[in-house]
Design a protein around this motif. Structure first.
Motif, short mmCIF file in Angstrom:
data_model
loop_
_atom_site.label_atom_id
_atom_site.label_comp_id
_atom_site.label_asym_id
_atom_site.label_seq_id
_atom_site.Cartn_x
_atom_site.Cartn_y
_atom_site.Cartn_z
N GLU A 154 1.01 -1.30 -0.09
CA GLU A 154 -0.18 -0.02 0.20
C GLU A 154 0.81 1.23 0.12
O GLU A 154 0.66 2.25 -0.62
CB GLU A 154 -0.70 -0.09 1.28
CG GLU A 154 -2.15 -1.05 1.06
CD GLU A 154 -2.64 -0.96 2.46
OE1 GLU A 154 -3.72 -1.76 2.32
OE2 GLU A 154 -2.41 -0.41 3.50
N ARG A 171 -2.23 0.10 -14.94
CA ARG A 171 -2.28 -0.94 -14.11
C ARG A 171 -0.76 -1.81 -14.13
O ARG A 171 -0.20 -2.05 -13.36
CB ARG A 171 -3.25 -2.17 -14.53
CG ARG A 171 -3.31 -3.14 -13.49
CD ARG A 171 -4.45 -4.29 -14.21
NE ARG A 171 -5.52 -3.80 -14.30
CZ ARG A 171 -6.61 -3.59 -13.31
NH1 ARG A 171 -6.42 -3.85 -12.09
NH2 ARG A 171 -7.90 -3.01 -13.79
N ASP A 191 -6.50 -3.26 -7.70
CA ASP A 191 -7.59 -2.69 -7.32
C ASP A 191 -8.11 -2.95 -5.87
O ASP A 191 -8.62 -2.02 -5.21
CB ASP A 191 -8.93 -3.64 -7.98
CG ASP A 191 -8.70 -3.08 -9.77
OD1 ASP A 191 -9.18 -2.28 -10.22
OD2 ASP A 191 -8.00 -4.17 -10.30
N ILE A 194 -5.92 -0.27 -4.20
CA ILE A 194 -6.53 0.88 -4.37
C ILE A 194 -7.72 1.08 -3.48
O ILE A 194 -7.96 2.26 -2.97
CB ILE A 194 -6.89 1.06 -5.78
CG1 ILE A 194 -5.92 1.08 -6.79
CG2 ILE A 194 -7.97 2.58 -6.04
CD1 ILE A 194 -5.18 2.55 -6.90
N HIS A 195 -8.60 0.00 -3.29
CA HIS A 195 -9.83 0.22 -2.74
C HIS A 195 -9.28 0.37 -1.02
O HIS A 195 -10.01 1.19 -0.31
CB HIS A 195 -10.61 -1.11 -2.40
CG HIS A 195 -11.69 -1.34 -1.65
ND1 HIS A 195 -12.85 -0.70 -1.94
CD2 HIS A 195 -11.73 -1.83 -0.56
CE1 HIS A 195 -13.54 -0.74 -0.90
NE2 HIS A 195 -13.05 -1.66 0.06
N ARG A 198 -8.12 3.85 -0.58
CA ARG A 198 -9.16 4.96 -0.73
C ARG A 198 -9.94 5.08 0.91
O ARG A 198 -10.25 6.08 1.14
CB ARG A 198 -10.34 4.59 -1.55
CG ARG A 198 -9.83 4.82 -3.11
CD ARG A 198 -10.73 4.47 -4.07
NE ARG A 198 -11.88 5.36 -3.99
CZ ARG A 198 -12.87 5.24 -4.77
NH1 ARG A 198 -13.08 4.55 -5.85
NH2 ARG A 198 -13.95 6.32 -4.79
N LEU A 207 -7.80 8.08 -4.39
CA LEU A 207 -7.13 7.30 -5.91
C LEU A 207 -8.72 7.02 -6.44
O LEU A 207 -9.71 6.40 -5.97
CB LEU A 207 -6.79 6.20 -5.40
CG LEU A 207 -5.53 6.21 -4.45
CD1 LEU A 207 -5.14 4.87 -3.83
CD2 LEU A 207 -4.28 6.75 -5.38
N ILE A 209 -10.14 5.97 -10.30
CA ILE A 209 -10.19 5.23 -11.65
C ILE A 209 -10.41 5.85 -12.78
O ILE A 209 -11.57 6.63 -12.98
CB ILE A 209 -10.88 4.10 -11.51
CG1 ILE A 209 -10.49 2.91 -10.45
CG2 ILE A 209 -10.69 3.06 -12.97
CD1 ILE A 209 -11.04 1.73 -10.31
N TYR A 214 -4.82 4.77 -13.05
CA TYR A 214 -5.13 5.15 -11.51
C TYR A 214 -4.30 6.55 -11.50
O TYR A 214 -3.32 6.50 -12.02
CB TYR A 214 -4.83 4.36 -10.44
CG TYR A 214 -5.55 2.96 -10.76
CD1 TYR A 214 -6.53 2.55 -10.09
CD2 TYR A 214 -4.83 2.00 -11.67
CE1 TYR A 214 -7.31 1.42 -10.32
CE2 TYR A 214 -5.47 0.71 -11.83
CZ TYR A 214 -6.55 0.46 -11.07
OH TYR A 214 -7.13 -0.93 -11.21
#
Length: 222
Positions: A154, A171, A191, A194-195, A198, A207, A209, A214
């Motif tokens: 992360e 990506r 993903d 990213i989740h 966030r 972040l 999409i 990204y």
């Protein structure tokens, strides 16, 4: 920052790779000078850590071959050769830094950060995005002075995006920052990271999409 480690001592290489990955670097390793040249030409790593006492060819010859083939990656020689003539020979052949064994991991990491700054890959010891501060040396992320706990990947992902705020990274570009060659990568791995980011960052710096890429930037809507 992606690093190619050319070192024939497997136990030492494992220890270095573990320390570098823990610090957020993507690391690829080979114990062969010739393979190191091929990998460096193909992948163009940000930095190369090069041992001089390789089994198939001398490390200085590897370095000369890299420079002759226009590989401009930063090169840090890491070797047991601590005599002055060896140091001069390595630096004159195109090395950016020279560190002798035995060494402290913290010093190796500090020298890599210095190479990043010289190459323009990390212009500052920290990145500030509003109330969010990313400390590149300590891998500490804070928001209004409060620590945000991030996993290693992360943090690496956040750094990659934070260094280019407002720019879209694909990506594939992010996977290249997060993983070494040969590591199995699930289709939704980026993903998931990213989740998670966030949920942990300020909504003003989320972040988002955009198509297949990204970016890190101000929140555009409610």
């Amino acid at each position: 920052m992606r690093i190619l480690l050319i070192e024939d001592d497997q136990s030492l290489a494992d220890g270095i790779a573990t320390a570098l990955r823990h610090s957020g670097y993507a690391v690829d390793h080979t114990d062969s000078g010739r393979q190191g040249i091929a990998l460096a030409r193909a992948a163009r790593p940000d930095a190369i850590i090069l041992d001089l006492g390789l089994p198939d060819m001398d490390g200085v010859e590897v370095l000369k071959a890299l420079r002759n083939k226009s590989v401009d990656s930063s090169v840090l020689i890491l070797t047991a050769r601590d005599d002055l003539p060896s140091k001069i020979r390595g630096l004159d052949a195109g090395a950016d830094d020279y560190l002798t064994k035995p060494f402290a991991v913290d010093e190796l990491l500090a020298r890599l950060r210095a190479l990043e700054r010289r190459a323009g890959l990390g212009l500052s010891a920290e990145i500030r995005l509003g109330d969010v501060t990313v400390d590149l040396a300590s891998h500490r992320v804070t928001r209004n002075g409060e620590v945000i706990n991030l996993s290693r990947r992360e943090f690496t992902l956040l750094r990659a995006l934070a260094e280019r705020p407002g720019h879209i990274l694909s990506r594939e570009q992010l996977e290249d920052k997060l993983y070494s060659w040969g590591e199995e990568i699930s289709s939704n791995t980026v993903d998931v990271h990213i989740h998670n980011l966030r949920k942990k960052l300020y909504p003003e710096f989320i972040l988002t999409i955009r198509g297949v890429g990204y970016k890190l930037g101000p929140k555009a809507g409610p």
